[in-house]
Write a protein that holds these residues in place. Structure first.
Motif, PDB file in Angstrom:
ATOM      1  N   VAL A 105       0.987  -1.102   0.256  1.00  7.80           N
ATOM      2  CA  VAL A 105       0.037   0.325  -0.258  1.00  7.80           C
ATOM      3  C   VAL A 105       1.104   1.007  -0.429  1.00  7.80           C
ATOM      4  O   VAL A 105       1.984   1.005   0.192  1.00  7.80           O
ATOM      5  N   GLY A 106      -0.238   2.200  -0.250  1.00 10.44           N
ATOM      6  CA  GLY A 106       0.850   3.637  -0.328  1.00 10.44           C
ATOM      7  C   GLY A 106       0.155   4.287  -1.383  1.00 10.44           C
ATOM      8  O   GLY A 106      -1.057   3.956  -1.965  1.00 10.44           O
ATOM      9  N   HIS A 107       0.071   5.864  -1.821  1.00 10.52           N
ATOM     10  CA  HIS A 107      -0.711   6.518  -2.521  1.00 10.52           C
ATOM     11  C   HIS A 107      -0.241   5.875  -3.547  1.00 10.52           C
ATOM     12  O   HIS A 107       0.575   5.657  -4.046  1.00 10.52           O
ATOM     13  N   TRP A 108      -1.021   6.523  -4.775  1.00  8.33           N
ATOM     14  CA  TRP A 108      -1.053   6.196  -5.533  1.00  8.33           C
ATOM     15  C   TRP A 108       0.326   6.963  -6.507  1.00  8.33           C
ATOM     16  O   TRP A 108       0.869   7.837  -5.902  1.00  8.33           O
ATOM     17  N   ARG A 109       1.071   6.570  -7.225  1.00  9.92           N
ATOM     18  CA  ARG A 109       2.175   6.513  -7.692  1.00  9.92           C
ATOM     19  C   ARG A 109       3.786   6.794  -6.617  1.00  9.92           C
ATOM     20  O   ARG A 109       4.163   8.072  -7.348  1.00  9.92           O
ATOM     21  N   SER A 110       3.505   5.738  -5.622  1.00  8.84           N
ATOM     22  CA  SER A 110       4.096   5.763  -4.556  1.00  8.84           C
ATOM     23  C   SER A 110       5.131   4.657  -5.069  1.00  8.84           C
ATOM     24  O   SER A 110       5.927   4.437  -4.061  1.00  8.84           O
ATOM     25  N   GLY A 111       4.731   4.170  -6.979  1.00 15.76           N
ATOM     26  CA  GLY A 111       6.511   2.834  -6.035  1.00 15.76           C
ATOM     27  C   GLY A 111       5.410   1.493  -6.192  1.00 15.76           C
ATOM     28  O   GLY A 111       6.256   0.516  -5.299  1.00 15.76           O
ATOM     29  N   ALA A 261       5.989   5.267   1.281  1.00 11.57           N
ATOM     30  CA  ALA A 261       6.289   6.635   0.559  1.00 11.57           C
ATOM     31  C   ALA A 261       7.305   7.148  -0.184  1.00 11.57           C
ATOM     32  O   ALA A 261       7.895   6.572  -0.328  1.00 11.57           O
ATOM     33  N   ARG A 262       6.551   8.700  -0.085  1.00 12.87           N
ATOM     34  CA  ARG A 262       7.359   9.363  -1.719  1.00 12.87           C
ATOM     35  C   ARG A 262       7.329  10.424  -1.269  1.00 12.87           C
ATOM     36  O   ARG A 262       6.214  11.670  -1.048  1.00 12.87           O
ATOM     37  N   ASN A 263       8.231  11.252  -2.105  1.00 12.63           N
ATOM     38  CA  ASN A 263       7.543  12.615  -1.546  1.00 12.63           C
ATOM     39  C   ASN A 263       6.533  13.048  -2.334  1.00 12.63           C
ATOM     40  O   ASN A 263       6.690  13.255  -3.670  1.00 12.63           O
ATOM     41  N   PRO A 264       5.891  13.897  -1.673  1.00 10.12           N
ATOM     42  CA  PRO A 264       4.220  14.458  -2.228  1.00 10.12           C
ATOM     43  C   PRO A 264       4.656  15.463  -3.745  1.00 10.12           C
ATOM     44  O   PRO A 264       3.414  15.240  -4.898  1.00 10.12           O
ATOM     45  N   LEU A 265       5.642  16.199  -2.795  1.00 17.75           N
ATOM     46  CA  LEU A 265       6.056  16.410  -5.003  1.00 17.75           C
ATOM     47  C   LEU A 265       6.103  16.414  -6.382  1.00 17.75           C
ATOM     48  O   LEU A 265       6.391  16.552  -7.018  1.00 17.75           O
ATOM     49  N   LYS A 266       6.524  14.819  -5.589  1.00 16.49           N
ATOM     50  CA  LYS A 266       6.633  14.423  -6.603  1.00 16.49           C
ATOM     51  C   LYS A 266       5.577  13.410  -7.402  1.00 16.49           C
ATOM     52  O   LYS A 266       4.795  13.189  -8.464  1.00 16.49           O
ATOM     53  N   VAL A 267       4.616  12.991  -6.425  1.00 12.96           N
ATOM     54  CA  VAL A 267       3.517  11.710  -6.368  1.00 12.96           C
ATOM     55  C   VAL A 267       2.521  12.800  -7.035  1.00 12.96           C
ATOM     56  O   VAL A 267       1.506  12.586  -7.601  1.00 12.96           O
ATOM     57  N   PHE A 268       2.092  14.315  -6.184  1.00 14.89           N
ATOM     58  CA  PHE A 268       1.163  14.941  -7.003  1.00 14.89           C
ATOM     59  C   PHE A 268       0.656  14.832  -8.727  1.00 14.89           C
ATOM     60  O   PHE A 268      -0.128  15.200  -9.094  1.00 14.89           O
ATOM     61  N   TYR A 297      -9.057  17.788  -6.031  1.00 14.90           N
ATOM     62  CA  TYR A 297      -9.399  16.278  -5.695  1.00 14.90           C
ATOM     63  C   TYR A 297      -8.370  15.858  -5.540  1.00 14.90           C
ATOM     64  O   TYR A 297      -8.600  14.873  -3.867  1.00 14.90           O
ATOM     65  N   VAL A 298      -7.176  16.116  -6.140  1.00 15.76           N
ATOM     66  CA  VAL A 298      -6.024  14.893  -5.408  1.00 15.76           C
ATOM     67  C   VAL A 298      -5.470  15.387  -4.441  1.00 15.76           C
ATOM     68  O   VAL A 298      -5.149  14.705  -3.863  1.00 15.76           O
ATOM     69  N   LEU A 299      -5.376  16.673  -3.992  1.00 17.60           N
ATOM     70  CA  LEU A 299      -4.661  17.113  -2.909  1.00 17.60           C
ATOM     71  C   LEU A 299      -6.089  16.318  -1.692  1.00 17.60           C
ATOM     72  O   LEU A 299      -5.170  16.079  -0.369  1.00 17.60           O
ATOM     73  N   VAL A 301      -7.722  14.270  -1.256  1.00 15.40           N
ATOM     74  CA  VAL A 301      -7.772  13.154  -1.776  1.00 15.40           C
ATOM     75  C   VAL A 301      -6.635  12.309  -0.723  1.00 15.40           C
ATOM     76  O   VAL A 301      -6.692  11.849   0.112  1.00 15.40           O
ATOM     77  N   TYR A 302      -5.644  13.003  -1.075  1.00 17.37           N
ATOM     78  CA  TYR A 302      -3.887  12.800  -0.365  1.00 17.37           C
ATOM     79  C   TYR A 302      -3.676  12.652   0.854  1.00 17.37           C
ATOM     80  O   TYR A 302      -3.433  12.097   1.784  1.00 17.37           O
ATOM     81  N   GLU A 303      -4.926  14.449   1.000  1.00 20.60           N
ATOM     82  CA  GLU A 303      -4.831  14.643   2.306  1.00 20.60           C
ATOM     83  C   GLU A 303      -5.461  13.011   3.182  1.00 20.60           C
ATOM     84  O   GLU A 303      -5.448  12.802   5.253  1.00 20.60           O
ATOM     85  N   ARG A 304      -6.616  13.033   2.941  1.00 20.84           N
ATOM     86  CA  ARG A 304      -7.612  12.166   3.946  1.00 20.84           C
ATOM     87  C   ARG A 304      -7.238  10.682   3.471  1.00 20.84           C
ATOM     88  O   ARG A 304      -7.373  10.256   4.880  1.00 20.84           O
ATOM     89  N   PHE A 305      -5.994  10.219   2.269  1.00 20.29           N
ATOM     90  CA  PHE A 305      -5.595   8.668   3.082  1.00 20.29           C
ATOM     91  C   PHE A 305      -4.221   8.930   3.853  1.00 20.29           C
ATOM     92  O   PHE A 305      -4.619   8.479   4.650  1.00 20.29           O
ATOM     93  N   THR A 306      -3.569  10.137   3.885  1.00 19.30           N
ATOM     94  CA  THR A 306      -2.192  10.241   5.617  1.00 19.30           C
ATOM     95  C   THR A 306      -2.810  10.147   6.806  1.00 19.30           C
ATOM     96  O   THR A 306      -2.268   9.120   7.501  1.00 19.30           O
ATOM     97  N   THR A 307      -4.468  10.814   6.582  1.00 17.94           N
ATOM     98  CA  THR A 307      -4.485  10.868   7.837  1.00 17.94           C
ATOM     99  C   THR A 307      -5.119   9.717   8.401  1.00 17.94           C
ATOM    100  O   THR A 307      -5.219   9.296   9.595  1.00 17.94           O
ATOM    101  N   ALA A 308      -5.654   9.204   7.556  1.00 19.76           N
ATOM    102  CA  ALA A 308      -6.568   7.545   7.468  1.00 19.76           C
ATOM    103  C   ALA A 308      -5.321   6.612   7.843  1.00 19.76           C
ATOM    104  O   ALA A 308      -5.561   6.224   8.753  1.00 19.76           O
TER     105      ALA A 308
END
Length: 417
Positions: A105-111, A261-268, A297-299, A301-308
């Motif tokens: 698991v990990g946010h989309w585009r995190s490897g 985990a991956r640098n959000p500035l790359k993931v976003f 939307y992406v931001l 969901v990203y925040e919601r994802f990491t918070t959960a």
């Protein structure tokens, strides 16, 4: 808002005006990233009709041929399900689930795809294939038989990157849940002009308990049939599962977990590119017209994802969870996988190492996209995701990006293919 990429060669003014006129009339299809067969072929007929109703049947003329093709196949999914269940249901439901899965698991585009691909090289492990996830109702009956019928419609690579595509390749089980009629943020692909849908299914927050239970029941239905097919420990990979720990740790209390985990500035920006590609390729109306809401939307969901994930990761026993940064993982993927096998007690790594090495050699020319974002957007990401950035050690990289001279103009959008 357009994507963050280098602009294609300038287009003649008359051609540009004609192209825009055709797009306005709904006569051309915007295929950002290339053509991709509709995933909706795997749905049962009434599930597809509910999807159409949700978008109020707002097809554009350019999507009618591909949409009409759905009616040639989708009705067959139900009788094939009946036959498959008559043959395999009793075996699947009585199967002892004594081999815990591994969740990547990990946010989309995190490897996560790279790691899933490496796990798939282990002959002692199994994974959901693209065919199984696209046709979950009857893969036990039809996999290996009907694959060639649809394989001719697949591109050689994914529209968002150059990762190989094939019905035998590892896939996210989220697509199976979509085909089974469950709530999923992937439903946004169908009617992107109407904006995001099913966002609550990222982490189940705010959903009625009966809906969560319905989702869990469908997940186990699919999982049992995967186990019946493969008879090996499964490696499952779906990004939002990191935000669904409350449910999945109850279903699989002994599961192993790898969080990337991956640098959000790359993931976003890479996630923006992902959704632009899928919304244009899978949309039942086209062009998708998503610029007004996609960044937010992406931001969100990203925040919601990491918070959960942060809230619920304590539900996984400490010895069953490994967290790794993408930047560390790609420095030496084989050594990272060796450590994962040891820490999570997965099995004998030596049996998989040679095949993993060969896979990495085949992908040695893989190129990672680079992006440059406006400073205002970089600042928004840094502010919204600060807890995640701090915990995983990205503060220095984010501060450096904020200190760089930026223009607040985005690079023009790359032309659609």
């Amino acid at each position: 808002m357009p994507d963050y990429e280098v602009m294609a060669p300038a287009e003649d003014g008359n051609k540009r005006r004609k192209r825009h006129k055709k797009k306005k009339l709904g006569l051309t299809v915007e295929r950002y990233g290339g053509r991709l067969v509709y995933v909706w072929f795997g749905m049962r007929f009434m599930t597809l009709m509910r999807l159409f109703w949700r978008g109020r049947f707002s097809f554009t003329l350019n999507c009618i041929p591909d949409t009409a093709a759905l009616f040639l196949w989708v009705p067959w999914n139900t009788p094939l399900l009946w036959i498959s269940e008559a043959l395999y249901k009793r075996k699947a439901e009585s199967l002892p689930l004594d081999q815990p899965p591994v969740f990547v698991v990990g946010h989309w585009r995190s490897g996560t795809t790279l790691m899933h691909d490496l796990f798939s090289e282990d002959p002692n492990l199994a994974y959901p294939t693209t065919y199984e996830c696209f046709f979950p109702h009857h893969f036990l009956l039809t996999e290996g038989t009907l694959d060639p019928l649809f394989s001719v419609l697949l591109p050689k690579h994914r529209p968002q990157d150059d990762v190989p595509v094939g019905f035998d390749r590892p896939q996210e089980e989220e697509f199976a849940m979509l085909m089974l009629g469950q709530g999923s943020p992937l439903k946004t692909m169908a009617w992107p002009r109407r904006g995001p849908v099913d966002t609550d299914y990222v982490d189940f927050k705010g959903l009625p308990e009966k809906e969560v239970n319905r989702w869990a029941k469908a997940y186990m239905w699919f999982y049992r049939r995967l186990m019946l097919k493969h008879k090996k420990p499964l490696v499952m990979k779906t990004p939002p599962n990191a935000a669904r720990l409350k449910v999945l740790t109850k279903l699989f209390p002994d599961a192993r977990w790898v969080f990337i985990a991956r640098n959000p500035l790359k993931v976003f920006p890479s996630t923006i590119k992902l959704w632009r590609a899928l919304y244009s390729a899978q949309g039942l109306h086209n062009p998708p017209y998503i610029d007004g809401w996609l960044d937010d939307y992406v931001l969100d969901v990203y925040e919601r994802f990491t918070t959960a994930y942060e809230r619920d990761r304590h539900l996984v026993p400490e010895e069953n969870l490994v967290e790794i940064r993408y930047e560390d993982f790609v420095k030496d993927p084989l050594e990272s996988m060796r450590d994962l096998y040891a820490q999570l007690r997965i099995g004998e790594f030596d049996e998989a190492e040679g095949r993993m090495r060969a896979f990495l050699d085949d992908r040695s020319d893989h190129k990672v996209s680079s992006y440059k974002m406006p400073k205002a957007l970089t600042k928004r990401i840094a502010d919204r995701l600060k807890p995640f950035i701090d915990r995983f050690g990205y503060s220095e990289a984010v501060d450096a990006a904020l200190a760089e001279p930026h223009t607040d103009k985005r690079a023009p959008q790359k032309a659609a293919s």
